[in-house]
Design a protein around this motif. Structure first.
Motif, PDB file in Angstrom:
ATOM      1  N   ARG A 255      -3.637  -8.596  -5.178  1.00 53.79           N
ATOM      2  CA  ARG A 255      -4.380  -9.354  -6.412  1.00 53.79           C
ATOM      3  C   ARG A 255      -4.744  -8.080  -7.385  1.00 53.79           C
ATOM      4  O   ARG A 255      -5.142  -8.386  -8.495  1.00 53.79           O
ATOM      5  N   ARG A 256      -4.738  -6.992  -6.987  1.00 55.11           N
ATOM      6  CA  ARG A 256      -5.103  -5.872  -7.998  1.00 55.11           C
ATOM      7  C   ARG A 256      -3.888  -5.306  -8.748  1.00 55.11           C
ATOM      8  O   ARG A 256      -4.142  -4.706  -9.807  1.00 55.11           O
TER       9      ARG A 256
ATOM     10  N   HIS B  84      -8.123   2.926   6.946  1.00 58.36           N
ATOM     11  CA  HIS B  84      -7.697   1.805   6.479  1.00 58.36           C
ATOM     12  C   HIS B  84      -6.272   2.079   6.563  1.00 58.36           C
ATOM     13  O   HIS B  84      -5.287   2.421   5.806  1.00 58.36           O
TER      14      HIS B  84
ATOM     15  N   GLU C 291      -3.499   0.395   7.234  1.00 62.87           N
ATOM     16  CA  GLU C 291      -2.727  -0.908   6.992  1.00 62.87           C
ATOM     17  C   GLU C 291      -1.254  -0.286   6.872  1.00 62.87           C
ATOM     18  O   GLU C 291      -0.108  -1.093   7.211  1.00 62.87           O
TER      19      GLU C 291
ATOM     20  N   ASN D   6      -9.557  -9.132   3.035  1.00 61.97           N
ATOM     21  CA  ASN D   6     -10.514  -8.268   3.621  1.00 61.97           C
ATOM     22  C   ASN D   6     -10.906  -6.855   2.772  1.00 61.97           C
ATOM     23  O   ASN D   6     -10.008  -5.998   2.676  1.00 61.97           O
ATOM     24  N   THR D   7     -11.963  -6.824   1.981  1.00 60.07           N
ATOM     25  CA  THR D   7     -12.272  -5.395   1.285  1.00 60.07           C
ATOM     26  C   THR D   7     -13.438  -4.797   1.622  1.00 60.07           C
ATOM     27  O   THR D   7     -14.368  -5.303   1.460  1.00 60.07           O
TER      28      THR D   7
ATOM     29  N   GLU E  54      -7.301 -13.454   4.711  1.00 64.10           N
ATOM     30  CA  GLU E  54      -6.085 -12.519   5.114  1.00 64.10           C
ATOM     31  C   GLU E  54      -6.690 -12.170   6.885  1.00 64.10           C
ATOM     32  O   GLU E  54      -7.957 -11.951   7.071  1.00 64.10           O
TER      33      GLU E  54
ATOM     34  N   CYS F 192      -4.547  -9.799  -0.407  1.00 65.76           N
ATOM     35  CA  CYS F 192      -5.623  -8.894  -0.750  1.00 65.76           C
ATOM     36  C   CYS F 192      -5.120  -7.794  -1.515  1.00 65.76           C
ATOM     37  O   CYS F 192      -5.503  -8.218  -2.863  1.00 65.76           O
ATOM     38  N   ASN F 193      -4.735  -6.723  -1.250  1.00 69.45           N
ATOM     39  CA  ASN F 193      -4.298  -5.612  -2.044  1.00 69.45           C
ATOM     40  C   ASN F 193      -3.315  -6.131  -3.450  1.00 69.45           C
ATOM     41  O   ASN F 193      -3.474  -5.629  -4.543  1.00 69.45           O
TER      42      ASN F 193
ATOM     43  N   LYS G 204       2.989  -9.671   3.081  1.00 67.51           N
ATOM     44  CA  LYS G 204       2.246  -8.817   2.082  1.00 67.51           C
ATOM     45  C   LYS G 204       3.281  -7.785   1.411  1.00 67.51           C
ATOM     46  O   LYS G 204       3.859  -6.987   2.137  1.00 67.51           O
TER      47      LYS G 204
ATOM     48  N   PRO H 242      -1.733  -1.273   0.988  1.00 72.32           N
ATOM     49  CA  PRO H 242      -3.023  -0.081   0.691  1.00 72.32           C
ATOM     50  C   PRO H 242      -3.175   0.661   2.210  1.00 72.32           C
ATOM     51  O   PRO H 242      -2.739   0.302   3.113  1.00 72.32           O
TER      52      PRO H 242
HETATM   53  N1  CDT Z   1      -6.675  -5.419   3.044  1.00 67.47           N
HETATM   54  C1  CDT Z   1      -6.801  -4.795   1.793  1.00 67.47           C
HETATM   55  O1  CDT Z   1      -5.674  -4.947   1.112  1.00 67.47           O
HETATM   56  N2  CDT Z   1      -7.894  -4.446   1.411  1.00 67.47           N
HETATM   57  C2  CDT Z   1      -7.811  -3.375   0.275  1.00 67.47           C
HETATM   58  C3  CDT Z   1      -8.789  -2.455   0.519  1.00 67.47           C
HETATM   59  C4  CDT Z   1      -8.856  -1.164  -0.521  1.00 67.47           C
HETATM   60  S1  CDT Z   1      -7.524  -0.035  -0.186  1.00 67.47           S
HETATM   61  C5  CDT Z   1      -8.095   0.934   1.155  1.00 67.47           C
HETATM   62  C6  CDT Z   1      -8.059  -4.216  -1.054  1.00 67.47           C
HETATM   63  O2  CDT Z   1      -7.393  -3.790  -2.116  1.00 67.47           O
HETATM   64  O3  CDT Z   1      -9.035  -4.953  -1.074  1.00 67.47           O
END
Ligand code: CDT
Length: 307
Positions: free
Chosen positions: A172-173, A141, A143, A194-195, A47, A169-170, A124, A128
Protein backbone atom coordinates in the motif's frame (compact mmCIF):
# COMPACT_ATOMS: atom_id res chain seq x y z
CA UNK A 1 -29.04 2.95 -10.52
CA UNK A 2 -26.32 2.71 -7.90
CA UNK A 3 -24.09 -0.28 -7.26
CA UNK A 4 -23.78 -0.53 -3.48
CA UNK A 5 -21.44 -3.08 -1.88
CA UNK A 6 -21.73 -3.05 1.90
CA UNK A 7 -18.26 -3.80 3.24
CA UNK A 8 -17.11 -4.84 6.68
CA UNK A 9 -13.48 -4.17 7.61
CA UNK A 10 -12.84 -6.79 10.30
CA UNK A 11 -9.86 -5.52 12.28
CA UNK A 12 -8.25 -8.07 14.60
CA UNK A 13 -6.63 -7.39 17.92
CA UNK A 14 -3.40 -9.24 18.69
CA UNK A 15 -2.92 -12.97 18.15
CA UNK A 16 -0.38 -14.27 20.64
CA UNK A 17 1.92 -17.20 19.92
CA UNK A 18 -0.01 -19.56 22.17
CA UNK A 19 -3.36 -18.85 20.47
CA UNK A 20 -4.56 -21.80 18.41
CA UNK A 21 -5.96 -21.62 14.87
CA UNK A 22 -9.28 -22.84 16.29
CA UNK A 23 -9.41 -19.87 18.69
CA UNK A 24 -8.59 -17.45 15.88
CA UNK A 25 -11.16 -18.95 13.49
CA UNK A 26 -13.78 -18.56 16.25
CA UNK A 27 -12.94 -14.84 16.40
CA UNK A 28 -13.17 -14.55 12.60
CA UNK A 29 -16.58 -16.24 12.61
CA UNK A 30 -17.79 -13.88 15.33
CA UNK A 31 -16.80 -10.87 13.19
CA UNK A 32 -18.38 -12.52 10.15
CA UNK A 33 -21.69 -12.88 12.01
CA UNK A 34 -21.56 -9.26 13.17
CA UNK A 35 -20.97 -8.25 9.56
CA UNK A 36 -23.90 -10.33 8.39
CA UNK A 37 -26.15 -8.67 11.00
CA UNK A 38 -24.95 -5.29 9.71
CA UNK A 39 -25.97 -6.23 6.16
CA UNK A 40 -22.46 -6.69 4.75
CA UNK A 41 -21.85 -8.33 1.38
CA UNK A 42 -18.13 -8.73 2.01
CA UNK A 43 -15.84 -8.91 5.08
CA UNK A 44 -12.14 -8.10 4.86
CA UNK A 45 -9.73 -9.66 7.37
CA UNK A 46 -6.06 -8.63 7.91
CA UNK A 47 -2.74 -9.88 6.54
CA UNK A 48 -1.61 -13.19 8.16
CA UNK A 49 -4.96 -13.31 9.94
CA UNK A 50 -4.64 -16.88 11.25
CA UNK A 51 -1.46 -16.58 13.32
CA UNK A 52 0.76 -14.24 15.21
CA UNK A 53 3.07 -12.13 12.99
CA UNK A 54 5.84 -14.75 13.10
CA UNK A 55 8.45 -12.84 10.96
CA UNK A 56 9.27 -10.96 14.16
CA UNK A 57 11.38 -13.97 15.15
CA UNK A 58 14.29 -15.52 13.27
CA UNK A 59 14.90 -19.28 13.25
CA UNK A 60 17.91 -21.01 11.69
CA UNK A 61 15.82 -23.75 10.09
CA UNK A 62 12.82 -22.26 8.30
CA UNK A 63 11.01 -25.61 8.35
CA UNK A 64 10.65 -25.12 12.12
CA UNK A 65 8.02 -22.51 11.23
CA UNK A 66 6.02 -24.71 8.84
CA UNK A 67 3.16 -24.81 11.34
CA UNK A 68 2.50 -21.10 10.69
CA UNK A 69 1.78 -21.79 6.99
CA UNK A 70 -1.31 -23.21 5.26
CA UNK A 71 -0.74 -25.97 2.73
CA UNK A 72 -4.36 -25.92 1.54
CA UNK A 73 -7.23 -23.47 1.69
CA UNK A 74 -9.78 -24.20 3.00
CA UNK A 75 -7.97 -26.42 5.47
CA UNK A 76 -9.77 -28.55 8.05
CA UNK A 77 -9.32 -25.82 10.66
CA UNK A 78 -10.53 -22.96 8.40
CA UNK A 79 -13.43 -24.95 6.88
CA UNK A 80 -15.88 -23.69 9.56
CA UNK A 81 -15.22 -20.11 8.40
CA UNK A 82 -15.89 -21.02 4.76
CA UNK A 83 -19.00 -23.00 5.75
CA UNK A 84 -20.44 -20.21 7.89
CA UNK A 85 -19.77 -17.56 5.24
CA UNK A 86 -21.52 -19.67 2.60
CA UNK A 87 -24.44 -20.35 4.94
CA UNK A 88 -24.80 -16.62 5.63
CA UNK A 89 -24.30 -15.72 1.97
CA UNK A 90 -21.45 -13.33 2.72
CA UNK A 91 -18.08 -13.06 0.96
CA UNK A 92 -14.70 -12.57 2.59
CA UNK A 93 -11.05 -11.75 1.99
CA UNK A 94 -8.48 -13.53 4.17
CA UNK A 95 -4.72 -13.18 4.53
CA UNK A 96 -2.54 -16.14 5.48
CA UNK A 97 0.94 -17.64 5.06
CA UNK A 98 0.98 -20.12 2.16
CA UNK A 99 3.38 -23.06 1.75
CA UNK A 100 3.01 -24.58 -1.72
CA UNK A 101 3.57 -28.19 -2.72
CA UNK A 102 6.83 -27.03 -4.37
CA UNK A 103 8.00 -25.67 -1.03
CA UNK A 104 7.53 -22.00 -1.95
CA UNK A 105 6.39 -19.61 0.78
CA UNK A 106 4.10 -16.70 0.00
CA UNK A 107 2.28 -14.02 1.96
CA UNK A 108 -1.16 -14.61 0.45
CA UNK A 109 -4.71 -13.25 0.46
CA UNK A 110 -7.77 -14.89 -1.08
CA UNK A 111 -11.12 -13.52 -2.12
CA UNK A 112 -14.19 -15.71 -1.59
CA UNK A 113 -17.58 -14.90 -3.16
CA UNK A 114 -20.93 -15.12 -1.40
CA UNK A 115 -21.54 -18.60 -2.84
CA UNK A 116 -18.32 -19.89 -1.25
CA UNK A 117 -16.29 -20.01 -4.46
CA UNK A 118 -12.68 -18.78 -4.33
CA UNK A 119 -12.58 -15.92 -6.86
CA UNK A 120 -8.94 -14.99 -6.64
CA UNK A 121 -5.65 -15.48 -4.90
CA UNK A 122 -3.12 -12.65 -4.50
CA UNK A 123 0.48 -13.14 -3.34
CA UNK A 124 2.37 -10.19 -1.85
CA UNK A 125 4.66 -8.39 -4.31
CA UNK A 126 6.59 -5.92 -2.12
CA UNK A 127 8.24 -7.85 0.72
CA UNK A 128 9.73 -5.45 3.30
CA UNK A 129 12.25 -5.95 6.06
CA UNK A 130 15.38 -8.09 5.96
CA UNK A 131 16.63 -11.55 4.89
CA UNK A 132 19.20 -12.23 7.59
CA UNK A 133 19.00 -12.42 11.36
CA UNK A 134 19.62 -8.98 12.91
CA UNK A 135 20.09 -9.97 16.55
CA UNK A 136 20.64 -6.42 17.83
CA UNK A 137 17.07 -5.43 16.95
CA UNK A 138 14.36 -5.30 19.61
CA UNK A 139 12.37 -7.52 17.22
CA UNK A 140 12.93 -8.85 13.72
CA UNK A 141 11.03 -7.98 10.55
CA UNK A 142 12.36 -10.95 8.59
CA UNK A 143 9.59 -11.12 5.99
CA UNK A 144 12.24 -11.38 3.28
CA UNK A 145 13.45 -14.60 4.91
CA UNK A 146 9.99 -16.10 5.29
CA UNK A 147 8.34 -15.10 1.99
CA UNK A 148 9.20 -15.13 -1.70
CA UNK A 149 8.10 -11.95 -3.52
CA UNK A 150 5.40 -12.85 -6.01
CA UNK A 151 5.98 -12.18 -9.71
CA UNK A 152 2.30 -12.58 -10.50
CA UNK A 153 1.60 -8.87 -10.08
CA UNK A 154 -1.67 -7.16 -9.29
CA UNK A 155 -4.76 -8.69 -10.85
CA UNK A 156 -8.30 -7.30 -10.88
CA UNK A 157 -11.33 -9.60 -10.85
CA UNK A 158 -15.06 -9.27 -11.46
CA UNK A 159 -16.70 -9.98 -8.11
CA UNK A 160 -19.40 -8.46 -5.89
CA UNK A 161 -20.75 -6.65 -8.94
CA UNK A 162 -17.55 -4.64 -9.19
CA UNK A 163 -13.88 -4.75 -10.24
CA UNK A 164 -11.89 -5.97 -7.22
CA UNK A 165 -8.14 -6.01 -6.64
CA UNK A 166 -5.97 -6.96 -3.67
CA UNK A 167 -2.71 -5.86 -2.09
CA UNK A 168 -0.99 -6.71 1.18
CA UNK A 169 0.47 -4.33 3.75
CA UNK A 170 3.72 -2.86 2.40
CA UNK A 171 2.22 -2.90 -1.13
CA UNK A 172 0.00 0.00 0.00
CA UNK A 173 3.00 2.32 0.31
CA UNK A 174 3.90 1.95 -3.40
CA UNK A 175 1.90 4.02 -5.93
CA UNK A 176 2.64 1.43 -8.62
CA UNK A 177 0.46 -1.13 -6.80
CA UNK A 178 -2.64 1.04 -7.11
CA UNK A 179 -1.88 2.26 -10.64
CA UNK A 180 -1.41 -1.22 -12.10
CA UNK A 181 -4.88 -2.04 -10.78
CA UNK A 182 -6.22 1.37 -11.81
CA UNK A 183 -5.22 0.53 -15.37
CA UNK A 184 -7.44 -2.56 -15.12
CA UNK A 185 -10.47 -0.54 -14.03
CA UNK A 186 -10.28 -1.38 -10.34
CA UNK A 187 -13.14 -0.07 -8.19
CA UNK A 188 -12.34 -1.73 -4.87
CA UNK A 189 -8.90 -2.58 -3.41
CA UNK A 190 -8.70 -4.87 -0.38
CA UNK A 191 -5.57 -4.63 1.78
CA UNK A 192 -4.68 -6.39 5.03
CA UNK A 193 -1.74 -5.17 7.12
CA UNK A 194 0.50 -5.71 10.18
CA UNK A 195 2.43 -2.50 10.86
CA UNK A 196 4.69 -2.31 13.92
CA UNK A 197 4.62 1.25 15.25
CA UNK A 198 8.34 1.14 16.08
CA UNK A 199 10.27 1.34 12.79
CA UNK A 200 13.76 0.25 13.80
CA UNK A 201 15.73 1.60 10.77
CA UNK A 202 14.41 5.13 11.50
CA UNK A 203 12.49 5.58 14.78
CA UNK A 204 11.65 9.19 13.85
CA UNK A 205 8.94 7.63 11.67
CA UNK A 206 7.22 5.97 14.65
CA UNK A 207 5.06 8.97 15.45
CA UNK A 208 4.05 9.21 11.79
CA UNK A 209 2.83 5.61 11.32
CA UNK A 210 -0.85 6.56 11.47
CA UNK A 211 -0.34 9.56 9.21
CA UNK A 212 1.57 7.53 6.61
CA UNK A 213 -1.01 4.73 6.71
CA UNK A 214 -3.81 7.16 5.90
CA UNK A 215 -1.69 9.18 3.48
CA UNK A 216 -0.88 6.27 1.17
CA UNK A 217 -4.35 4.73 1.12
CA UNK A 218 -6.17 8.06 0.71
CA UNK A 219 -3.89 9.17 -2.12
CA UNK A 220 -4.00 5.73 -3.80
CA UNK A 221 -7.80 5.82 -3.68
CA UNK A 222 -8.11 9.36 -5.01
CA UNK A 223 -5.47 9.10 -7.75
CA UNK A 224 -7.10 5.96 -9.13
CA UNK A 225 -10.76 6.69 -8.37
CA UNK A 226 -11.19 3.54 -6.30
CA UNK A 227 -12.43 2.41 -2.92
CA UNK A 228 -9.64 1.16 -0.63
CA UNK A 229 -10.28 -1.02 2.42
CA UNK A 230 -7.27 -1.26 4.76
CA UNK A 231 -7.56 -3.71 7.64
CA UNK A 232 -5.06 -4.08 10.48
CA UNK A 233 -4.00 -6.73 12.90
CA UNK A 234 -3.57 -4.27 15.75
CA UNK A 235 -2.48 -3.91 19.34
CA UNK A 236 0.34 -5.34 21.41
CA UNK A 237 1.22 -8.75 20.02
CA UNK A 238 4.10 -10.61 21.68
CA UNK A 239 5.29 -7.25 23.09
CA UNK A 240 5.25 -5.47 19.70
CA UNK A 241 2.78 -2.59 19.38
CA UNK A 242 1.06 -2.62 15.99
CA UNK A 243 -0.95 0.08 14.31
CA UNK A 244 -4.74 -0.18 14.18
CA UNK A 245 -6.58 2.62 12.36
CA UNK A 246 -8.20 0.26 9.87
CA UNK A 247 -10.17 2.32 7.41
CA UNK A 248 -12.46 2.41 4.43
CA UNK A 249 -11.52 5.12 1.95
CA UNK A 250 -13.78 6.48 -0.80
CA UNK A 251 -12.68 7.27 -4.38
CA UNK A 252 -12.62 10.92 -3.30
CA UNK A 253 -9.83 10.05 -0.85
CA UNK A 254 -12.13 10.68 2.12
CA UNK A 255 -12.14 8.26 5.05
CA UNK A 256 -15.72 7.03 5.49
CA UNK A 257 -15.08 4.63 8.40
CA UNK A 258 -12.15 4.19 10.78
CA UNK A 259 -11.41 1.84 13.69
CA UNK A 260 -11.54 3.36 17.16
CA UNK A 261 -9.79 0.54 19.03
CA UNK A 262 -6.84 -1.82 18.63
CA UNK A 263 -9.04 -4.88 19.28
CA UNK A 264 -11.32 -7.07 17.20
CA UNK A 265 -13.60 -4.42 15.68
CA UNK A 266 -15.88 -4.28 12.68
CA UNK A 267 -16.29 -1.11 10.64
CA UNK A 268 -19.00 -0.97 8.02
CA UNK A 269 -19.57 1.26 5.03
CA UNK A 270 -22.03 1.23 2.15
CA UNK A 271 -19.72 1.67 -0.82
CA UNK A 272 -21.20 2.95 -4.07
CA UNK A 273 -19.06 1.58 -6.88
CA UNK A 274 -20.48 4.14 -9.31
CA UNK A 275 -18.75 6.86 -7.27
CA UNK A 276 -15.48 5.70 -8.89
CA UNK A 277 -16.52 7.11 -12.26
CA UNK A 278 -16.77 10.62 -10.84
CA UNK A 279 -12.97 10.48 -10.81
CA UNK A 280 -12.08 7.99 -13.54
CA UNK A 281 -14.26 9.78 -16.13
CA UNK A 282 -13.09 13.31 -15.24
CA UNK A 283 -9.83 14.40 -13.59
CA UNK A 284 -8.31 10.91 -13.76
CA UNK A 285 -9.58 9.91 -17.18
CA UNK A 286 -6.47 7.86 -17.90
CA UNK A 287 -7.26 7.36 -21.57
CA UNK A 288 -7.44 11.09 -22.14
CA UNK A 289 -4.77 12.49 -19.86
CA UNK A 290 -2.08 9.89 -19.04
CA UNK A 291 1.30 10.18 -20.82
CA UNK A 292 2.80 6.66 -20.68
CA UNK A 293 5.41 7.58 -23.29
CA UNK A 294 7.14 9.80 -20.72
CA UNK A 295 6.81 7.31 -17.86
CA UNK A 296 9.13 4.64 -19.29
CA UNK A 297 11.59 4.94 -16.39
CA UNK A 298 8.93 3.50 -14.11
CA UNK A 299 9.39 0.03 -15.55
CA UNK A 300 12.85 0.40 -17.13
CA UNK A 301 14.79 0.82 -13.89
CA UNK A 302 14.52 -0.22 -10.25
CA UNK A 303 16.65 2.23 -8.24
CA UNK A 304 17.69 5.84 -8.70
CA UNK A 305 20.06 6.58 -11.60
CA UNK A 306 21.83 9.96 -11.55
CA UNK A 307 22.87 10.11 -15.22
N1 CDT B 1 3.70 -6.46 7.01
C1 CDT B 1 4.29 -5.38 6.46
O1 CDT B 1 4.48 -5.33 5.25
N2 CDT B 1 4.65 -4.39 7.31
C2 CDT B 1 5.40 -3.24 6.90
C3 CDT B 1 6.22 -2.79 8.04
C4 CDT B 1 7.26 -1.82 7.66
S1 CDT B 1 8.66 -2.51 6.96
C5 CDT B 1 9.51 -3.18 8.27
C6 CDT B 1 4.53 -2.09 6.42
O2 CDT B 1 4.82 -1.56 5.35
O3 CDT B 1 3.61 -1.70 7.13
Amino acid sequence: MTRIVTIGAAQLGPIQREHTREQVVTRLISLLRQAHSAGCDLVVFPELALTTFFPRWFVEDISDTDHYYETQMPSPVTAPLFDEAKRLGIGFCLGYAELTQDGERFNTQILVEKDGSVVAKYRKVHIPGHEENEPDRAFQHAERYYFTPSNEGFGVWNAFGSRVGMMICNDRRWPESYRVMGLQGVELILCGYNTPIHYIPDPSQDILQGFHNALVMQSGAYQNGTWVVGVAKAGVEEGVDSLGQSMIVAPSGQIVAQALTTDDELLVARCDMDWCQKYTKTLFDFDRYRRPEVYTRITAQRGVELD
